[in-house]
Design a protein around this motif. Structure first.
Motif, mmCIF file in Angstrom:
data_model
loop_
_atom_site.group_PDB
_atom_site.id
_atom_site.type_symbol
_atom_site.label_atom_id
_atom_site.label_comp_id
_atom_site.label_asym_id
_atom_site.label_seq_id
_atom_site.Cartn_x
_atom_site.Cartn_y
_atom_site.Cartn_z
ATOM 1 N N GLY A 48 0.775 -1.221 0.000
ATOM 2 C CA GLY A 48 0.000 0.000 0.000
ATOM 3 C C GLY A 48 0.810 1.276 0.000
ATOM 4 O O GLY A 48 0.297 2.341 0.355
ATOM 5 N N CYS A 49 2.075 1.186 -0.407
ATOM 6 C CA CYS A 49 2.914 2.382 -0.519
ATOM 7 C C CYS A 49 4.041 2.087 -1.488
ATOM 8 O O CYS A 49 4.183 0.962 -1.979
ATOM 9 C CB CYS A 49 3.468 2.795 0.845
ATOM 10 N N SER A 50 4.847 3.095 -1.777
ATOM 11 C CA SER A 50 5.965 2.891 -2.694
ATOM 12 C C SER A 50 7.072 2.103 -2.005
ATOM 13 O O SER A 50 7.191 2.104 -0.768
ATOM 14 C CB SER A 50 6.521 4.236 -3.170
ATOM 15 N N ILE A 51 7.877 1.418 -2.815
ATOM 16 C CA ILE A 51 9.019 0.684 -2.261
ATOM 17 C C ILE A 51 9.983 1.655 -1.600
ATOM 18 O O ILE A 51 10.573 1.356 -0.559
ATOM 19 C CB ILE A 51 9.706 -0.134 -3.375
ATOM 20 N N ARG A 52 10.133 2.840 -2.178
ATOM 21 C CA ARG A 52 11.001 3.857 -1.571
ATOM 22 C C ARG A 52 10.560 4.176 -0.149
ATOM 23 O O ARG A 52 11.373 4.213 0.778
ATOM 24 C CB ARG A 52 10.999 5.118 -2.424
ATOM 25 N N ASP A 53 9.244 4.397 0.057
ATOM 26 C CA ASP A 53 8.737 4.702 1.391
ATOM 27 C C ASP A 53 8.885 3.497 2.319
ATOM 28 O O ASP A 53 9.190 3.650 3.516
ATOM 29 C CB ASP A 53 7.272 5.123 1.311
ATOM 30 N N TYR A 54 8.676 2.300 1.778
ATOM 31 C CA TYR A 54 8.804 1.094 2.594
ATOM 32 C C TYR A 54 10.241 0.904 3.063
ATOM 33 O O TYR A 54 10.494 0.558 4.219
ATOM 34 C CB TYR A 54 8.342 -0.121 1.789
ATOM 35 N N PHE A 55 11.199 1.158 2.164
ATOM 36 C CA PHE A 55 12.615 1.100 2.535
ATOM 37 C C PHE A 55 12.877 2.035 3.708
ATOM 38 O O PHE A 55 13.549 1.682 4.680
ATOM 39 C CB PHE A 55 13.482 1.531 1.346
ATOM 40 N N ALA A 56 12.363 3.276 3.587
ATOM 41 C CA ALA A 56 12.640 4.292 4.601
ATOM 42 C C ALA A 56 12.013 3.941 5.946
ATOM 43 O O ALA A 56 12.596 4.194 7.009
ATOM 44 C CB ALA A 56 12.126 5.649 4.123
ATOM 45 N N GLU A 57 10.826 3.345 5.918
ATOM 46 C CA GLU A 57 10.084 3.102 7.154
ATOM 47 C C GLU A 57 10.416 1.767 7.801
ATOM 48 O O GLU A 57 10.460 1.652 9.038
ATOM 49 C CB GLU A 57 8.578 3.164 6.869
ATOM 50 N N VAL A 58 10.626 0.730 6.979
ATOM 51 C CA VAL A 58 10.767 -0.627 7.515
ATOM 52 C C VAL A 58 12.169 -1.198 7.292
ATOM 53 O O VAL A 58 12.663 -1.981 8.100
ATOM 54 C CB VAL A 58 9.697 -1.566 6.900
ATOM 55 N N GLY A 59 12.808 -0.810 6.192
ATOM 56 C CA GLY A 59 14.156 -1.288 5.924
ATOM 57 C C GLY A 59 14.224 -2.270 4.767
ATOM 58 O O GLY A 59 13.218 -2.876 4.383
ATOM 59 N N GLU A 60 15.418 -2.435 4.223
ATOM 60 C CA GLU A 60 15.610 -3.276 3.051
ATOM 61 C C GLU A 60 15.400 -4.752 3.358
ATOM 62 O O GLU A 60 14.862 -5.496 2.532
ATOM 63 C CB GLU A 60 17.010 -3.067 2.460
ATOM 64 N N ALA A 61 15.812 -5.200 4.538
ATOM 65 C CA ALA A 61 15.714 -6.636 4.855
ATOM 66 C C ALA A 61 14.270 -7.122 4.785
ATOM 67 O O ALA A 61 13.991 -8.208 4.251
ATOM 68 C CB ALA A 61 16.307 -6.909 6.239
ATOM 69 N N SER A 62 13.353 -6.332 5.321
ATOM 70 C CA SER A 62 11.938 -6.713 5.276
ATOM 71 C C SER A 62 11.433 -6.741 3.844
ATOM 72 O O SER A 62 10.667 -7.641 3.464
ATOM 73 C CB SER A 62 11.112 -5.731 6.113
ATOM 74 N N PHE A 63 11.870 -5.762 3.041
ATOM 75 C CA PHE A 63 11.464 -5.757 1.633
ATOM 76 C C PHE A 63 11.962 -7.002 0.918
ATOM 77 O O PHE A 63 11.227 -7.606 0.122
ATOM 78 C CB PHE A 63 11.991 -4.507 0.925
ATOM 79 N N ARG A 64 13.207 -7.406 1.170
ATOM 80 C CA ARG A 64 13.767 -8.575 0.487
ATOM 81 C C ARG A 64 12.990 -9.836 0.835
ATOM 82 O O ARG A 64 12.884 -10.754 0.008
ATOM 83 C CB ARG A 64 15.243 -8.741 0.828
ATOM 84 N N GLU A 65 12.439 -9.912 2.032
ATOM 85 C CA GLU A 65 11.621 -11.062 2.396
ATOM 86 C C GLU A 65 10.324 -11.075 1.595
ATOM 87 O O GLU A 65 9.904 -12.120 1.078
ATOM 88 C CB GLU A 65 11.314 -11.025 3.896
ATOM 89 N N LEU A 66 9.684 -9.919 1.479
ATOM 90 C CA LEU A 66 8.474 -9.821 0.654
ATOM 91 C C LEU A 66 8.782 -10.171 -0.796
ATOM 92 O O LEU A 66 7.987 -10.847 -1.462
ATOM 93 C CB LEU A 66 7.902 -8.407 0.729
ATOM 94 N N GLU A 67 9.930 -9.722 -1.277
ATOM 95 C CA GLU A 67 10.331 -9.974 -2.654
ATOM 96 C C GLU A 67 10.514 -11.470 -2.903
ATOM 97 O O GLU A 67 10.070 -11.996 -3.934
ATOM 98 C CB GLU A 67 11.631 -9.222 -2.936
ATOM 99 N N ALA A 68 11.138 -12.167 -1.964
ATOM 100 C CA ALA A 68 11.353 -13.610 -2.110
ATOM 101 C C ALA A 68 10.019 -14.353 -2.144
ATOM 102 O O ALA A 68 9.835 -15.298 -2.918
ATOM 103 C CB ALA A 68 12.225 -14.130 -0.965
ATOM 104 N N GLN A 69 9.078 -13.932 -1.307
ATOM 105 C CA GLN A 69 7.755 -14.555 -1.291
ATOM 106 C C GLN A 69 7.022 -14.320 -2.614
ATOM 107 O O GLN A 69 6.372 -15.227 -3.151
ATOM 108 C CB GLN A 69 6.936 -13.997 -0.134
ATOM 109 N N ALA A 70 7.137 -13.098 -3.141
ATOM 110 C CA ALA A 70 6.478 -12.783 -4.412
ATOM 111 C C ALA A 70 7.071 -13.596 -5.558
ATOM 112 O O ALA A 70 6.344 -14.073 -6.442
ATOM 113 C CB ALA A 70 6.597 -11.282 -4.699
ATOM 114 N N LEU A 71 8.392 -13.768 -5.549
ATOM 115 C CA LEU A 71 9.037 -14.567 -6.593
ATOM 116 C C LEU A 71 8.580 -16.017 -6.514
ATOM 117 O O LEU A 71 8.252 -16.628 -7.540
ATOM 118 C CB LEU A 71 10.560 -14.485 -6.458
ATOM 119 N N GLU A 72 8.537 -16.554 -5.320
ATOM 120 C CA GLU A 72 8.114 -17.950 -5.141
ATOM 121 C C GLU A 72 6.715 -18.155 -5.707
ATOM 122 O O GLU A 72 6.462 -19.136 -6.412
ATOM 123 C CB GLU A 72 8.149 -18.307 -3.657
ATOM 124 N N HIS A 73 5.820 -17.244 -5.436
ATOM 125 C CA HIS A 73 4.457 -17.366 -5.941
ATOM 126 C C HIS A 73 4.427 -17.238 -7.456
ATOM 127 O O HIS A 73 3.731 -18.002 -8.143
ATOM 128 C CB HIS A 73 3.564 -16.305 -5.298
#
Length: 199
Positions: A48-73
């Motif tokens: 529900g937001c841009s990856i840029r904002d997600y990086f700033a708020e939550v961090g890259e590690a959390s994004f990479r986990e979401l990315e791995a899940q999306a790739l698997e699907h």
């Protein structure tokens, strides 16, 4: 790996930010009549937001986990084009999945050309630095060996037109028996790209 083992797999596109993955993926999907998944766009819809904002708020590690899940699907779906984010290859499990469960295409582009394309882009979090060209060079040095490791085919994007590049991709995929000849042009002006060693 024997090229016949690639038949029936989804096609994945890897490369640095700005290398053309989304644009080429869209054209390949149209030409082949396959589905298209843009992992970054899918993740942005999910969070529900841009990856840029997600990086700033939550961090890259959390994004990479979401990315791995999306790739698997995405890799579970047949007849699919998957456009990945530039850092997809940073995780070991992603590299294994790309190499063993997809036909992986590396879109290679020089950092100076990428900078020309991205110099006004304000949405890519890793490029919001004082010297984005230097950052692109660092990313290339870090990631290019990983792209080459997972890729079954590599293509220089440079300044070739999208149509020419897509034709080159389709011709190589036809030669490998991955796609049928009905979607491939009979001839093009540009020389065909050379496939890399199988991952």
């Amino acid at each position: 790996m024997h090229q016949s083992e690639l038949v029936g797999r989804p096609l994945t596109l890897v490369g640095l930010p700005g290398s053309g993955k989304t644009t080429v993926g869209r054209q390949l999907a149209r030409r082949l009549g396959w589905g298209l998944v843009d992992l970054d766009a899918q993740i942005e819809q999910q969070i529900g937001c841009s990856i840029r904002d997600y990086f700033a708020e939550v961090g890259e590690a959390s994004f990479r986990e979401l990315e791995a899940q999306a790739l698997e699907h995405a890799l579970q779906q047949p007849r699919q084009i998957v456009s990945t984010g530039g850092g997809i290859v940073l995780r070991d499990d992603n590299r294994r999945a790309l190499g063993s469960r997809s036909v992986c295409l590396y879109l290679r582009c020089r950092p100076d050309e990428l900078f020309r394309r991205l110099r006004h882009d304000r949405q890519r979090p890793l490029l919001q630095v004082g010297n984005p060209l230097q950052k692109l060079r660092e990313l290339q040095s870090q990631r290019e060996p990983l792209y080459e490791r997972v890729a079954h085919f590599s293509f220089e994007t440079g300044r070739a037109s999208i149509n020419t590049l897509v034709n080159m991709v389709l011709m190589q995929l036809e030669l490998a028996g991955v796609v049928g000849p009905e979607r491939v042009p009979s001839s093009i002006d540009a020389p065909a790209a050379q496939p890399t060693a199988a991952a």
